[in-house]
Motif scaffolding. Structure first.
Motif, PDB file in Angstrom:
ATOM      1  N   LEU A  44      46.257  46.040  27.769  1.00 47.46           N
ATOM      2  CA  LEU A  44      47.602  45.678  28.190  1.00 47.46           C
ATOM      3  C   LEU A  44      47.515  44.631  29.292  1.00 47.46           C
ATOM      4  CD1 LEU A  44      50.614  46.515  27.797  1.00 47.46           C
ATOM      5  CD2 LEU A  44      50.280  48.082  29.720  1.00 47.46           C
ATOM      6  N   VAL A  45      48.204  43.510  29.105  1.00 50.39           N
ATOM      7  CA  VAL A  45      48.202  42.462  30.127  1.00 50.39           C
ATOM      8  C   VAL A  45      49.625  42.258  30.629  1.00 50.39           C
ATOM      9  CG1 VAL A  45      48.326  40.592  28.414  1.00 50.39           C
ATOM     10  CG2 VAL A  45      47.507  40.082  30.692  1.00 50.39           C
ATOM     11  N   ALA A  46      49.757  42.223  31.954  1.00 51.83           N
ATOM     12  CA  ALA A  46      51.060  42.024  32.582  1.00 51.83           C
ATOM     13  C   ALA A  46      51.348  40.527  32.686  1.00 51.83           C
ATOM     14  CB  ALA A  46      51.082  42.659  33.972  1.00 51.83           C
ATOM     15  N   ILE A  47      52.498  40.133  32.149  1.00 52.53           N
ATOM     16  CA  ILE A  47      52.910  38.728  32.125  1.00 52.53           C
ATOM     17  C   ILE A  47      54.154  38.574  32.980  1.00 52.53           C
ATOM     18  CG2 ILE A  47      53.723  36.835  30.654  1.00 52.53           C
ATOM     19  CD1 ILE A  47      50.901  37.661  29.942  1.00 52.53           C
ATOM     20  N   ASP A  48      54.136  37.630  33.912  1.00 56.96           N
ATOM     21  CA  ASP A  48      55.348  37.340  34.680  1.00 56.96           C
ATOM     22  C   ASP A  48      55.751  35.869  34.576  1.00 56.96           C
ATOM     23  OD1 ASP A  48      53.547  36.026  36.333  1.00 56.96           O
ATOM     24  OD2 ASP A  48      53.910  37.271  38.087  1.00 56.96           O
ATOM     25  N   GLY A  49      55.074  35.133  33.720  1.00 61.78           N
ATOM     26  CA  GLY A  49      55.384  33.721  33.541  1.00 61.78           C
ATOM     27  C   GLY A  49      54.594  32.795  34.450  1.00 61.78           C
ATOM     28  N   SER A  50      53.857  33.365  35.394  1.00 64.94           N
ATOM     29  CA  SER A  50      53.057  32.534  36.297  1.00 64.94           C
ATOM     30  C   SER A  50      51.828  31.991  35.562  1.00 64.94           C
ATOM     31  CB  SER A  50      52.607  33.343  37.515  1.00 64.94           C
ATOM     32  OG  SER A  50      51.677  34.342  37.131  1.00 64.94           O
ATOM     33  N   ARG A  51      51.281  30.923  36.090  1.00 67.76           N
ATOM     34  CA  ARG A  51      50.059  30.341  35.539  1.00 67.76           C
ATOM     35  C   ARG A  51      48.945  31.394  35.532  1.00 67.76           C
ATOM     36  NH1 ARG A  51      45.480  28.165  37.637  1.00 67.76           N
ATOM     37  NH2 ARG A  51      44.486  26.492  36.452  1.00 67.76           N
ATOM     38  N   ILE A  70      49.268  33.905  32.716  1.00 65.19           N
ATOM     39  CA  ILE A  70      48.943  33.292  31.422  1.00 65.19           C
ATOM     40  C   ILE A  70      47.428  33.197  31.246  1.00 65.19           C
ATOM     41  CG2 ILE A  70      49.144  31.175  30.066  1.00 65.19           C
ATOM     42  CD1 ILE A  70      52.019  30.953  31.320  1.00 65.19           C
ATOM     43  N   ILE A  71      46.739  32.854  32.318  1.00 61.38           N
ATOM     44  CA  ILE A  71      45.276  32.841  32.282  1.00 61.38           C
ATOM     45  C   ILE A  71      44.749  34.259  32.056  1.00 61.38           C
ATOM     46  CG2 ILE A  71      43.207  32.462  33.700  1.00 61.38           C
ATOM     47  CD1 ILE A  71      44.733  30.016  34.904  1.00 61.38           C
ATOM     48  N   ALA A  72      45.376  35.241  32.713  1.00 61.74           N
ATOM     49  CA  ALA A  72      44.983  36.648  32.506  1.00 61.74           C
ATOM     50  C   ALA A  72      45.190  37.058  31.051  1.00 61.74           C
ATOM     51  CB  ALA A  72      45.773  37.561  33.451  1.00 61.74           C
ATOM     52  N   ILE A  79      53.182  32.595  24.362  1.00 60.81           N
ATOM     53  CA  ILE A  79      51.827  33.086  24.617  1.00 60.81           C
ATOM     54  C   ILE A  79      51.258  33.742  23.357  1.00 60.81           C
ATOM     55  CG2 ILE A  79      50.485  34.800  25.913  1.00 60.81           C
ATOM     56  CD1 ILE A  79      52.456  34.259  28.258  1.00 60.81           C
ATOM     57  N   SER A  80      52.056  34.560  22.702  1.00 59.41           N
ATOM     58  CA  SER A  80      51.620  35.240  21.483  1.00 59.41           C
ATOM     59  C   SER A  80      51.229  34.246  20.397  1.00 59.41           C
ATOM     60  CB  SER A  80      52.730  36.158  20.981  1.00 59.41           C
ATOM     61  OG  SER A  80      52.351  36.772  19.778  1.00 59.41           O
ATOM     62  N   GLY A  81      52.035  33.209  20.227  1.00 60.09           N
ATOM     63  CA  GLY A  81      51.744  32.197  19.214  1.00 60.09           C
ATOM     64  C   GLY A  81      50.431  31.493  19.467  1.00 60.09           C
ATOM     65  N   ARG A 138      35.452  32.103  29.245  1.00 55.57           N
ATOM     66  CA  ARG A 138      35.734  33.537  29.354  1.00 55.57           C
ATOM     67  C   ARG A 138      37.133  33.906  28.871  1.00 55.57           C
ATOM     68  NH1 ARG A 138      31.173  35.932  31.144  1.00 55.57           N
ATOM     69  NH2 ARG A 138      30.104  34.819  32.778  1.00 55.57           N
ATOM     70  N   ILE A 139      37.910  32.910  28.445  1.00 55.16           N
ATOM     71  CA  ILE A 139      39.275  33.198  27.990  1.00 55.16           C
ATOM     72  C   ILE A 139      39.536  32.544  26.638  1.00 55.16           C
ATOM     73  CG2 ILE A 139      40.096  33.397  30.363  1.00 55.16           C
ATOM     74  CD1 ILE A 139      41.481  30.761  30.100  1.00 55.16           C
ATOM     75  N   CYS A 140      40.546  33.039  25.960  1.00 55.94           N
ATOM     76  CA  CYS A 140      40.972  32.465  24.685  1.00 55.94           C
ATOM     77  C   CYS A 140      41.271  30.979  24.914  1.00 55.94           C
ATOM     78  CB  CYS A 140      42.209  33.206  24.200  1.00 55.94           C
ATOM     79  SG  CYS A 140      42.908  32.575  22.674  1.00 55.94           S
ATOM     80  N   PRO A 141      40.678  30.082  24.133  1.00 58.82           N
ATOM     81  CA  PRO A 141      40.786  28.638  24.388  1.00 58.82           C
ATOM     82  C   PRO A 141      42.220  28.108  24.498  1.00 58.82           C
ATOM     83  CG  PRO A 141      39.320  29.069  22.536  1.00 58.82           C
ATOM     84  CD  PRO A 141      39.891  30.383  22.949  1.00 58.82           C
ATOM     85  N   ALA A 142      43.153  28.698  23.806  1.00 60.24           N
ATOM     86  CA  ALA A 142      44.536  28.212  23.846  1.00 60.24           C
ATOM     87  C   ALA A 142      45.207  28.481  25.172  1.00 60.24           C
ATOM     88  CB  ALA A 142      45.344  28.844  22.722  1.00 60.24           C
ATOM     89  N   MET A 143      44.617  29.323  26.007  1.00 61.43           N
ATOM     90  CA  MET A 143      45.253  29.727  27.250  1.00 61.43           C
ATOM     91  C   MET A 143      44.655  29.059  28.478  1.00 61.43           C
ATOM     92  SD  MET A 143      47.354  31.440  25.636  1.00 61.43           S
ATOM     93  CE  MET A 143      48.378  31.917  26.990  1.00 61.43           C
TER      94      MET A 143
END
Length: 169
Positions: free
Chosen positions: A8-15, A18-20, A71-73, A156-161
């Motif tokens: 579960l990742v918490a999203i608040d719209g901050s950069r 999104i990296i998280a 983000i999901s897309g 270390r992160i999904c390339p799209a992010m």
């Protein structure tokens, strides 16, 4: 690979969030886990005039939905993971705790080191180990809390992010 649970990742719209999300997607892919994107709607307390509060809530909800879909897309296309959404009204640490306590398949909670409020007043020279939410969640949750730094290595992160992928839109 059979799913082992949900990250579960918490999203608040901050950069940082999104990296998280990108780091959580990478972990979910490696573990064969599901990915949950959670956004807690924080309605402004000062909007008490007739009709204004409801309009503000609708606007905030709509923007959160757009952010989660975006983000999901990106994660779906680049990391071959289809996240599920959690869109909840309330106080972030209370709602994250509630979701975790209700779902024993959640393996961990991933958050950015600092969220949208901290980004606005961040000092470039300061590097905190965790933000207020990270500290609070680590005290409350019965599962691991992973705090992702804003300067995490891109591999270390999904390339799209990654910031280079234009995640701020």
């Amino acid at each position: 690979m059979t799913s082992t649970g949900t990250i579960l990742v918490a999203i608040d719209g901050s950069r940082n969030s999104i990296i998280a999300a990108g780091a959580a997607a990478q972990m979910a892919k490696m573990l064969g886990a599901h990915l949950g994107l959670l956004h807690v709607l924080d309605s402004p307390p000062f909007a008490f005039w007739a009709g204004v509060q409801e309009q503000m809530k609708d606007d905030i909800r709509h923007q959160a939905e757009v952010t989660l879909k975006n983000i999901s897309g990106k994660i779906s296309a680049a990391c071959n993971i289809i996240p599920e959404f959690y869109l909840i009204d309330g106080v972030p640490e209370e709602e994250i705790l509630r979701v975790v306590n209700q779902d024993d398949k959640i393996l961990m909670v991933v958050i950015g080191r600092a969220g949208i409020a901290t980004e606005k007043k961040a000092h470039p020279g300061l590097r905190k180990a965790s933000g207020r939410l990270g500290t609070r969640l680590s005290e409350l949750l019965p599962i691991p809390v992973v705090i992702v730094p804003p300067d995490i290595a891109p591999n270390r992160i999904c390339p799209a992010m990654t910031p280079e992928a234009g995640d701020s839109d």
